[in-house]
Design an enzyme around this catalytic site. Structure first.
Site, mmCIF file in Angstrom:
data_model
loop_
_atom_site.group_PDB
_atom_site.id
_atom_site.type_symbol
_atom_site.label_atom_id
_atom_site.label_comp_id
_atom_site.label_asym_id
_atom_site.label_seq_id
_atom_site.Cartn_x
_atom_site.Cartn_y
_atom_site.Cartn_z
ATOM 1 N N ASP A 101 -35.141 24.336 -21.212
ATOM 2 C CA ASP A 101 -34.606 25.625 -21.658
ATOM 3 C C ASP A 101 -34.376 25.598 -23.178
ATOM 4 O O ASP A 101 -33.464 26.238 -23.690
ATOM 5 C CB ASP A 101 -33.277 25.879 -20.901
ATOM 6 C CG ASP A 101 -32.742 27.283 -21.081
ATOM 7 O OD1 ASP A 101 -33.522 28.175 -21.430
ATOM 8 O OD2 ASP A 101 -31.523 27.477 -20.863
ATOM 9 N N LYS A 117 -40.022 31.594 -24.875
ATOM 10 C CA LYS A 117 -39.264 32.641 -25.565
ATOM 11 C C LYS A 117 -40.251 33.585 -26.256
ATOM 12 O O LYS A 117 -41.249 33.137 -26.824
ATOM 13 C CB LYS A 117 -38.312 32.024 -26.603
ATOM 14 C CG LYS A 117 -37.516 30.850 -26.083
ATOM 15 C CD LYS A 117 -36.416 31.261 -25.119
ATOM 16 C CE LYS A 117 -35.762 30.033 -24.487
ATOM 17 N NZ LYS A 117 -34.795 30.330 -23.443
HETATM 18 C C1 LIG Z 1 -30.209 27.673 -24.211
HETATM 19 S S1 LIG Z 1 -29.452 26.148 -24.415
HETATM 20 C C2 LIG Z 1 -29.654 25.406 -22.866
HETATM 21 C C3 LIG Z 1 -28.683 25.889 -21.837
HETATM 22 C C4 LIG Z 1 -28.736 25.061 -20.584
HETATM 23 N N1 LIG Z 1 -30.038 25.228 -19.906
HETATM 24 C C5 LIG Z 1 -27.648 25.457 -19.622
HETATM 25 O O1 LIG Z 1 -27.978 25.987 -18.542
HETATM 26 O O2 LIG Z 1 -26.469 25.233 -19.903
HETATM 27 C C6 LIG Z 1 -30.583 25.291 -25.386
HETATM 28 C C7 LIG Z 1 -30.196 23.861 -25.649
HETATM 29 O O3 LIG Z 1 -31.336 23.212 -26.239
HETATM 30 C C8 LIG Z 1 -30.856 22.229 -27.127
HETATM 31 N N2 LIG Z 1 -31.977 21.872 -28.000
HETATM 32 C C9 LIG Z 1 -32.546 22.584 -29.003
HETATM 33 N N3 LIG Z 1 -33.568 21.889 -29.558
HETATM 34 C C10 LIG Z 1 -33.651 20.728 -28.851
HETATM 35 C C11 LIG Z 1 -34.518 19.607 -28.940
HETATM 36 N N4 LIG Z 1 -35.516 19.538 -29.821
HETATM 37 N N5 LIG Z 1 -34.299 18.595 -28.068
HETATM 38 C C12 LIG Z 1 -33.307 18.638 -27.150
HETATM 39 N N6 LIG Z 1 -32.471 19.679 -27.040
HETATM 40 C C13 LIG Z 1 -32.636 20.710 -27.879
HETATM 41 C C14 LIG Z 1 -29.661 22.852 -27.780
HETATM 42 O O4 LIG Z 1 -28.805 21.841 -28.258
HETATM 43 C C15 LIG Z 1 -29.065 23.669 -26.640
HETATM 44 O O5 LIG Z 1 -28.039 22.953 -26.022
#
Ligand SMILES: C[S@@+](CC[C@H](N)C(=O)[O-])C[C@H]1O[C@@H](n2cnc3c(N)ncnc32)[C@H](O)[C@@H]1O
Length: 361
Positions: A272, A301
């Site tokens: 996600d 997205k």
């Molecule tokens: C929309 S949130 C996810 C929400 C999660 N699916 C939930 O149900 O609680 C997106 C997450 O992706 C993480 N994120 C962004 N870029 C990332 C990367 N390159 N590797 C790992 N995590 C990443 C962010 O820290 C954030 O916590």
């Protein structure tokens, strides 16, 4: 009946229309879409009598990306003094139904009609069962959809349970579980409802299976996996909800999800992360193509203008990666009710029998 009425997310009428146009063309059925911006409804008109029904039979509803629900029927003007009589007359021209669903568009105007549909619900049901146009015992009969555009105009249509969404307007009635760390949890649950038949949940999301959740924090998706008693590797630099970590089923790895490679193959990869769809589709192609997981669910997205084309491109890229790796898999996308400017993609390796949990070099 010359028309299909499709429900979609407000603002995605163009995508729904483009998809229907392309699919009807591919089936050799002439038709055109009628759209109104932000109406959350798309009319697909097939001028030749019988063609709309043929189109509905030839298409698989679950292959449609942007349509939430559909029905085959016609529009009807109804006078405010007596809306029920003309509806009954219209129903006499269609198939017997097993139930009636009162619907509106998923817009503010639609929501404003909730009082009207609530008021009409009981008298309509009584009139329709009395006239036997609705027979609840005929469980294999289609559902009757009465979609009110206004107090004076209603679409009278039918859908078949085997080839339509199981909910009125295609909107599932899912509740955020009390102890889930984020509302996003519903996205994964809805994705499973859409992509995994209910009678396969116990074999495909079974206790003890392994999953990787990329971009997991605070843990809404991980919660769903843990709730199915799976063991989860949650990859995110952000913090996971302590309650989830207390379950003992979650290993939190603070790393970049794009660089992460599991030590062993896993049953599920879910992701996600908010990023460019091209990056997400490449990630998906890599995981499935290299045999790191058997099934995957990932969001694409869509902040750009050409959203339909973008999704098609993503699916093509994933398919190309799988072809290059010689892997046969089903690839499908859906804009779920919980999806905003995005669609959810699901891939499942088809020769699952040969999939084994093994160490990766
Ligand atoms: C929309 S949130 C996810 C929400 C999660 N699916 C939930 O149900 O609680 C997106 C997450 O992706 C993480 N994120 C962004 N870029 C990332 C990367 N390159 N590797 C790992 N995590 C990443 C962010 O820290 C954030 O916590």
């Amino acid at each position: 009946m010359r028309e299909l009425l499709l429900h979609c997310r407000p603002g995605f009428e163009g995508e729904t229309a483009a998809e229907m146009q392309e699919l009807s063309g591919a089936k050799g059925i002439a038709g055109y879409a009628v759209t109104k911006d932000n109406s959350a409804l798309v009319r697909f008109v097939c001028p030749q009598e019988g063609d709309a029904e043929r189109l509905m039979t030839k298409l698989r509803f679950r292959d449609l990306i942007f349509a939430r629900q559909w029905a085959l029927g016609e529009w009807l003007d109804v006078p405010v003094e007596d809306r029920i009589s003309p509806i009954i007359t219209a129903c006499s021209k269609g198939p017997i139904a097993s139930c009636v669903w009162l619907e509106t568009a998923d817009t503010n105007d639609g929501k404003a009609m909730a009082a009207l549909t609530k008021k009409l619900s009981r008298p309509l049901e009584t009139a329709l069962t009395k006239t036997r146009f609705v027979r609840p015992a005929k469980t294999d009969a289609p559902r009757l959809h009465l979609c009110f555009e206004s107090g004076q105009r209603v679409f009278v249509g039918w859908s078949w349970a085997s080839n339509a969404a199981p909910w009125p307007m295609g909107i599932p009635r899912l509740k955020v579980p009390r102890d889930a760390p984020s509302r996003s949890t519903l996205k994964l649950e809805e994705a499973w409802h859409h992509f995994v038949p209910r009678d396969e949940w116990d074999s495909r999301m079974a206790p003890g299976m392994t999953a990787v959740d990329l971009g997991a924090a605070p843990g809404g998706w991980t919660w769903q996996l843990v709730n199915r008693h799976m063991n989860v590797i949650a990859v995110d630099n952000g913090p996971m909800a302590p309650s989830l970590m207390d379950s003992g089923q979650v290993e939190h790895i603070q790393a970049d999800g794009y660089m992460f490679k599991p030590k062993r193959t896993v049953h599920w990869m879910v992701c996600d992360i908010v990023d460019k769809p091209a990056r997400s589709s490449a990630l998906l192609g890599r995981w499935i193509g290299r045999g790191w997981c058997r099934e995957a669910i990932i969001n694409f997205k869509l902040p750009m203008k050409q959203r339909y084309q973008e999704v098609m491109q993503c699916m093509e890229h994933v398919q190309a990666d799988l072809d290059a790796a010689g892997i046969k898999a089903s690839v499908a996308c859906k804009q779920l009710y919980s999806d905003r400017e995005e669609v959810t993609c699901h891939v499942r390796v088809l020769h699952a029998g040969s999939f084994k949990i093994q160490a990766l070099g």
